[in-house]
Design a protein around this motif. Sequence first.
Motif, PDB file in Angstrom:
ATOM      1  N   TYR A 217      43.390  34.493  53.083  1.00 29.61           N
ATOM      2  CA  TYR A 217      43.858  35.749  52.978  1.00 29.61           C
ATOM      3  C   TYR A 217      45.390  35.370  52.019  1.00 29.61           C
ATOM      4  O   TYR A 217      45.808  35.091  52.565  1.00 29.61           O
ATOM      5  CB  TYR A 217      43.175  36.773  53.592  1.00 29.61           C
TER       6      TYR A 217
ATOM      7  N   VAL B 226      43.195  35.545  46.743  1.00 30.66           N
ATOM      8  CA  VAL B 226      41.914  35.577  47.846  1.00 30.66           C
ATOM      9  C   VAL B 226      41.997  36.947  48.890  1.00 30.66           C
ATOM     10  O   VAL B 226      43.582  36.833  49.713  1.00 30.66           O
ATOM     11  CB  VAL B 226      40.999  34.691  48.894  1.00 30.66           C
TER      12      VAL B 226
ATOM     13  N   TRP C  50      40.999  41.375  43.775  1.00 27.99           N
ATOM     14  CA  TRP C  50      41.647  39.668  43.929  1.00 27.99           C
ATOM     15  C   TRP C  50      42.362  39.615  42.840  1.00 27.99           C
ATOM     16  O   TRP C  50      42.085  40.581  41.936  1.00 27.99           O
ATOM     17  CB  TRP C  50      40.483  38.614  44.421  1.00 27.99           C
TER      18      TRP C  50
ATOM     19  N   TRP D 207      34.927  31.759  53.343  1.00 26.67           N
ATOM     20  CA  TRP D 207      36.194  33.495  52.996  1.00 26.67           C
ATOM     21  C   TRP D 207      36.943  33.811  54.098  1.00 26.67           C
ATOM     22  O   TRP D 207      36.381  34.754  54.801  1.00 26.67           O
ATOM     23  CB  TRP D 207      35.641  33.755  52.423  1.00 26.67           C
TER      24      TRP D 207
END
Length: 377
Positions: free
Chosen positions: A72, A121, A127, A66
């Motif tokens: 992101y 994300v 999100w 992540w």
Amino acid sequence: MKKILSIILSLAMGFTAFAQSISVPPSGDNQKSSVTQWIGPVSVTINYSSPNVHGPGGEDRKGHIWGELVHYGFIDQGYGSSKAAPWRAGANENTTITFSHDVKIQGKDLKAGTYGLFLDVEKDGPWHWIFSTNSARWGSYYYDPKEDALRVETSPEDSEYTEYLTYSFAAREANNTVAYLQWENKRIPFKVEVANVNQLYVDKIRGELMGNRMGFDYQPWMDAAQFCAQNKINLEEALTWADNAISGQFIGREDFASLQTKALVLYALSRDAEADAVMNKAIKHPTANVPEVHQYGRSLLAAGKTQKAMEVFKINRQLHPNDTFTTYVGLARGYAAVGDKKSAIKNWETAIKNIPENQKGFLPQYEAEVKKLKGGA
């Protein structure tokens, strides 16, 4: 020489075309997966490719999923037409989600159909799940926000470690479920609701009764009417279905079950006097057996209609004098409910004296009933 070269090129082109059509492992060994969940008559299907945390070469990517492998926000991936692409929410081709009927996602309306499923994300803040009308592209390289059918907010949750990216469903209720993506140490959910699930059942039932051989037997008409009565929906039409089960041309059959079905619909319509009359006919019908009438009496007790239950238990005993157990159990329960403990004890003792073999496992419970009555006598 030119002729030979031409032949070689032709063969090479043929081999290439052949190679493109054969079955080979998916890119990156990200195996294809599919999961379907039903919400009543509504199906929800997610098709996706499933990468694993350790990667195709076995490298350990724990702690680097992540915000690293999964970027992101919206980025330029250096390929395709999109300069601000979300994560593809899987691997390889588009992850897709298909709804057989209209639904609500996180409380927002979404039409039936197949959608590309993407995930925004974020390092900080909520999100977002993205449902795109374009479901046939590779990854998110050609993502276009103008094709968004819906965006909904979600919050990632901590989860147990999951090696392979997995979609599944949780909290499965009659009219909703929670779909989620789970990978490494996170779970990202979204709620799917069907606002009119019972009406969808009614529509499906109506089509089945009118459109195929099920309509040529009285049982499906009873089942349809009972469904409506239990869910207090479509009651006027349900009453015609119940009447059809009783007296419909070629298929009607008047018996305890079909009469009771009509009574259930009448009770649901708050037409209690008519329902009582139908049930009085049902319990005295030649097809009515001891257990059916007994259970009707018990349902009256559960509804607090003790005097009516007492009447039913007496009728069951009168109409079935050869039964020496269940009819006495009914009388015992009825008398106990109306406060006549002496008569209740007497009938319990008669029932216990005649207890059949298949009821002996319940003997301690029956004896406890007698003991309780005697203790309070």
